[in-house]
Design an enzyme around this catalytic site. Structure first.
Site, PDB file in Angstrom:
ATOM      1  N   GLU A 175      -7.884  -7.493   5.536  1.00  0.00           N
ATOM      2  CA  GLU A 175      -7.021  -8.537   4.980  1.00  0.00           C
ATOM      3  C   GLU A 175      -6.265  -9.273   6.077  1.00  0.00           C
ATOM      4  O   GLU A 175      -6.087 -10.498   6.009  1.00  0.00           O
ATOM      5  CB  GLU A 175      -6.057  -7.912   3.967  1.00  0.00           C
ATOM      6  CG  GLU A 175      -6.770  -7.484   2.683  1.00  0.00           C
ATOM      7  CD  GLU A 175      -6.075  -6.356   1.938  1.00  0.00           C
ATOM      8  OE1 GLU A 175      -4.880  -6.118   2.201  1.00  0.00           O
ATOM      9  OE2 GLU A 175      -6.734  -5.690   1.120  1.00  0.00           O
TER      10      GLU A 175
ATOM     11  N   TYR B 285       0.836  -1.208   0.000  1.00  0.00           N
ATOM     12  CA  TYR B 285       0.000   0.000   0.000  1.00  0.00           C
ATOM     13  C   TYR B 285       0.869   1.257   0.000  1.00  0.00           C
ATOM     14  O   TYR B 285       0.494   2.265  -0.605  1.00  0.00           O
ATOM     15  CB  TYR B 285      -0.947  -0.006   1.200  1.00  0.00           C
ATOM     16  CG  TYR B 285      -2.116  -0.945   1.015  1.00  0.00           C
ATOM     17  CD1 TYR B 285      -3.197  -0.591   0.218  1.00  0.00           C
ATOM     18  CD2 TYR B 285      -2.133  -2.205   1.622  1.00  0.00           C
ATOM     19  CE1 TYR B 285      -4.264  -1.443   0.028  1.00  0.00           C
ATOM     20  CE2 TYR B 285      -3.202  -3.068   1.447  1.00  0.00           C
ATOM     21  CZ  TYR B 285      -4.257  -2.687   0.647  1.00  0.00           C
ATOM     22  OH  TYR B 285      -5.315  -3.540   0.463  1.00  0.00           O
TER      23      TYR B 285
ATOM     24  N   GLY C 232     -13.011 -11.142 -12.352  1.00  0.00           N
ATOM     25  CA  GLY C 232     -12.133 -10.125 -12.933  1.00  0.00           C
ATOM     26  C   GLY C 232     -12.308  -8.800 -12.225  1.00  0.00           C
ATOM     27  O   GLY C 232     -12.890  -8.717 -11.140  1.00  0.00           O
TER      28      GLY C 232
END
Length: 397
Positions: free
Chosen positions: A140, A98, A388
């Protein structure tokens, strides 16, 4: 969450940044891959980069997040963040990445907007970025801890089944002989393959069997390029991967999972979007589900309907299920479940309180969602999975 001063600045500059976000993300990726070419080779989808769809998805998520913060400064768009975080976790994204994205993204913003990026504007958008990045990092981290698996693990292909001309199912087991952690129906895994040029490309594929098996099962549609190139990974899997070969898989991720409610269910899919829906149906059968379930699927023809036998058999085993299959061509009028044309819920009973789960091409999901909203289904009760880049946000409005 977003400070009052920054909210005012973001609100004032959102039209300018939003109008340039496509050029900003294009320059961002050019800078990022120039500095770290291995990310394009081994992490990012090269096909999506070539088509520009990943840039559209990034632009859409940033704009949507900023717009939400301006409208609701004390709230987070958790549904959007969850989808992104699950995808990131399946790819093994780390907190350090990040900071790398921040470096090149804000350099791109300065390049495109020039003197319009005053210190005040830079600080406000910096706050937006880190609110989003830190929220994703926290989600996460939790997902990694819950999965109990780190990184990609080698799996051996034990069986391959040709479902249709363009869809193959692969059944795999851990190459190390270790246990197979459980998962939730509707989730996907990242699959990594080594291509002829040495690139290790990664794609996500839904697990297409119910939990509880000692094997993992995923089904892959060969992507045949129309406006762009053929799919690199799907083409490789179809052309080269057979029993005895090894692949690297992530732990299962994804939030298109049943909410644990007794509400009526609608499971709608189109094309290869059938894969998570079949797994969910299998889970319902194993659980002895007795509530009403409406099963809807759209495809080009019965011959192209992947996993059709499983689709029909699972639905047939449920206590209260109705099936509607829509085919553009080849529908059998003798089959009560068959309809000709695109998916249409006009004459379908959608009970009050229905929870809907959608997977398929974006135009299909948009159309079904609009029909459900018109029938009174709450927006919060319509769940979806995008294969996707998530262009739902990028194309909003």
């Amino acid at each position: 969450m977003l400070s009052e001063q920054s909210a005012a600045t973001v609100r004032a500059t959102l039209p300018v940044v939003g109008g340039a976000i496509g050029e900003i993300t294009e320059r961002f990726y050019a800078r990022l891959f120039a500095a770290r070419p291995e990310l394009l080779r081994d992490l990012f989808n090269r096909g999506n980069q070539a088509a520009g769809t990943q840039r559209q998805a990034l632009a859409g998520s940033i704009a949507a997040f900023a717009t939400h913060l301006v409208a609701h400064p004390d709230e987070r768009p958790d549904a959007m963040l969850s989808r992104i975080a699950h995808k990131h976790a399946s790819l093994g994204v780390t907190p350090e990445q990040y900071a790398l994205v921040h470096e090149h993204l804000f350099a791109a913003i300065a390049e495109v907007l020039g003197e319009a990026v005053t210190p005040e504007v830079a600080a406000a958008w910096d706050e937006v970025y880190w609110l989003m990045a830190n929220a994703l990092t926290a989600i996460e981290k939790r997902l990694y801890e819950e999965s109990g698996e780190a990184g990609l693990r080698p799996w051996e292909v034990v069986e391959r089944v040709e479902e249709t001309e363009d869809v193959a199912t692969f059944r795999v087991r851990p190459a190390d002989g270790g246990p197979v952690p459980d998962f939730r129906a509707g989730q996907y895994v990242s699959v990594q393959v080594e291509l002829a040029d040495g690139a290790r490309q990664i794609r996500q594929y839904s697990l297409s069997a119910a939990p509880g098996s000692p094997l993992r099962q995923f089904s892959v549609k060969r992507v045949r390029g129309e406006a762009g190139p053929d799919g690199e990974v799907s083409g490789h899997l179809h052309a080269h991967v057979r029993p005895g070969d090894r692949l690297r898989l992530s732990a299962p991720y994804g939030d298109l999972v049943l909410a644990g409610t007794d509400a009526p269910l609608l499971l709608a899919s189109a094309g290869i979007g059938v894969t998570p829906i079949v797994a969910i149906l299998g889970e319902l059968v194993d659980a002895g589900h007795e509530g009403p379930v409406l099963v809807v699927h759209g495809d080009r023809s019965p011959a192209g309907h992947a996993l059709r036998a499983d689709h029909e058999q699972y639905a047939g085993k449920l206590a209260d299920a109705e099936v509607r299959f829509f085919y553009e061509t080849g529908a059998d009028p003798a089959e009560a479940s068959h309809r000709t044309g695109l998916v249409d819920l006009t004459d379908v009973d959608v009970p009050e309180g229905t929870h809907a789960y959608l997977c398929g091409p974006l135009p299909f999901m948009r159309a079904v969602r609009a029909q459900l909203l018109a029938r009174g289904v709450a927006a919060a009760d319509i769940h979806y999975e995008v294969f996707g880049p998530d262009l739902w946000l990028a194309q909003a409005g």
